[in-house]
Design an enzyme around this catalytic site. Structure first.
Site, PDB file in Angstrom:
ATOM      1  N   ILE A 261      38.799  45.430  50.810  1.00 20.69           N
ATOM      2  CA  ILE A 261      39.472  45.265  49.516  1.00 20.69           C
ATOM      3  C   ILE A 261      38.438  44.947  48.455  1.00 20.69           C
ATOM      4  CG2 ILE A 261      41.273  44.038  48.238  1.00 20.69           C
ATOM      5  CD1 ILE A 261      42.278  45.751  50.662  1.00 20.69           C
ATOM      6  N   LYS A 262      38.377  45.857  47.475  1.00 21.18           N
ATOM      7  CA  LYS A 262      37.404  45.683  46.397  1.00 21.18           C
ATOM      8  C   LYS A 262      38.092  44.924  45.263  1.00 21.18           C
ATOM      9  CE  LYS A 262      33.882  48.696  44.394  1.00 21.18           C
ATOM     10  NZ  LYS A 262      33.608  50.110  44.084  1.00 21.18           N
ATOM     11  N   LEU A 263      37.443  43.862  44.851  1.00 21.99           N
ATOM     12  CA  LEU A 263      38.041  42.941  43.875  1.00 21.99           C
ATOM     13  C   LEU A 263      37.112  42.780  42.683  1.00 21.99           C
ATOM     14  CD1 LEU A 263      38.898  40.358  46.627  1.00 21.99           C
ATOM     15  CD2 LEU A 263      40.634  41.529  45.250  1.00 21.99           C
TER      16      LEU A 263
ATOM     17  N   ALA B 146      38.646  50.061  48.962  1.00 18.27           N
ATOM     18  CA  ALA B 146      39.755  50.463  48.091  1.00 18.27           C
ATOM     19  C   ALA B 146      39.933  49.339  47.084  1.00 18.27           C
ATOM     20  CB  ALA B 146      41.015  50.651  48.914  1.00 18.27           C
TER      21      ALA B 146
ATOM     22  N   THR C 263      35.081  53.442  46.671  1.00 18.40           N
ATOM     23  CA  THR C 263      35.819  54.138  45.615  1.00 18.40           C
ATOM     24  C   THR C 263      36.101  53.124  44.520  1.00 18.40           C
ATOM     25  OG1 THR C 263      37.999  53.580  46.530  1.00 18.40           O
ATOM     26  CG2 THR C 263      36.980  55.603  47.340  1.00 18.40           C
TER      27      THR C 263
END
Ligand code: G3P
Length: 221
Positions: free
Chosen positions: A89-91, A58, A27
């Site tokens: 964890i999308k960074l 996310a 997402t």
């Protein structure tokens, strides 16, 4: 190559999960905003809807600019579904994003560094410990560059240097992208549900089904 679905739409996620092709979900802030739902609630719903995948990405929100702010958000996201092992964890691909990536990776949290447009960015993310990198091929094609070639080169780089970061080909727009990134060595393609539907279809399959149906009417029952 594995398939992830690139959406925050729960119905599309459930449909793709039911047909057994799904290894993960990605997402981003744009996809969540489109759904008109609270971010944390939707991530919890997604995690619960797809227990047998390897990753649900996310993304930290755009107001998290420093590594500390990103890590603070990540610590909240991790708790959403009782420390669900699939949460990733999308960074963003920034200096702060890399710093957060290094910190979270060392803590054993899965990370996905996004908005990758060059081989060097992929190298940095891999060295910072990223579980996944997300090159955006469609957006490169949009500016008359070659998105698939980027995936080919990142795959080559990771092979040559034995980097175990996985490539998620993102911003995938059509079935030919899927075929080409699979052959280029992407580990994963993340695609909208519309592309999964297109992958299923072929005009000769439809014609064949019509012919079987017509012939079956003439068969002795
Ligand atoms: O996975 C990244 C994706 O959500 C961006 O796709 O089509 O907006 O470039 P697009």
């Amino acid at each position: 190559m594995k398939l992830f679905i690139d959406t925050a739409n729960l119905e599309d996620i459930r449909k793709a999960y039911r047909i057994g092709v799904l290894s993960g979900v990605t997402t981003n802030p744009s996809l969540v905003a489109k759904e008109g739902v609270k971010f944390e609630d939707r991530i919890a719903e997604i995690l619960q809807a797809v227990p047998e995948v390897e990753s649900v990405s996310a993304e930290v929100t755009p107001d998290a600019v420093t590594a500390e702010e990103m890590i603070a958000q990540a610590n909240e996201l991790i708790k959403i579904n009782n420390n669900d092992k699939n949460i990733t964890i999308k960074l963003p691909m920034t200096l702060a994003g890399l710093e957060a990536c290094r910190y979270l990776s060392r803590k054993g949290v899965k990370t996905n560094v996004t908005l990758i447009f060059t081989v060097n960015q992929a190298l940095l993310a891999a060295r910072a410990g990223a579980t996944y990198v997300s090159p955006f091929l469609g957006r490169l094609d949009d500016i008359s560059e070659d998105g698939v070639q980027l995936v080919t080169r990142v795959a080559e780089l990771f092979r040559v240097h034995n980097l175990d970061t996985q490539i998620i080909a993102a911003s995938v727009r059509h079935p030919d992208h899927v075929t080409r990134v699979a052959l280029a060595g992407a580990h994963i393609a993340t695609v909208p549900f519309s592309v999964i539907e297109q992958l299923v279809k072929h005009p000769l399959t439809d014609q064949g089904l019509e012919k079987f149906a017509a012939d079956w009417k003439k068969a002795i029952q």
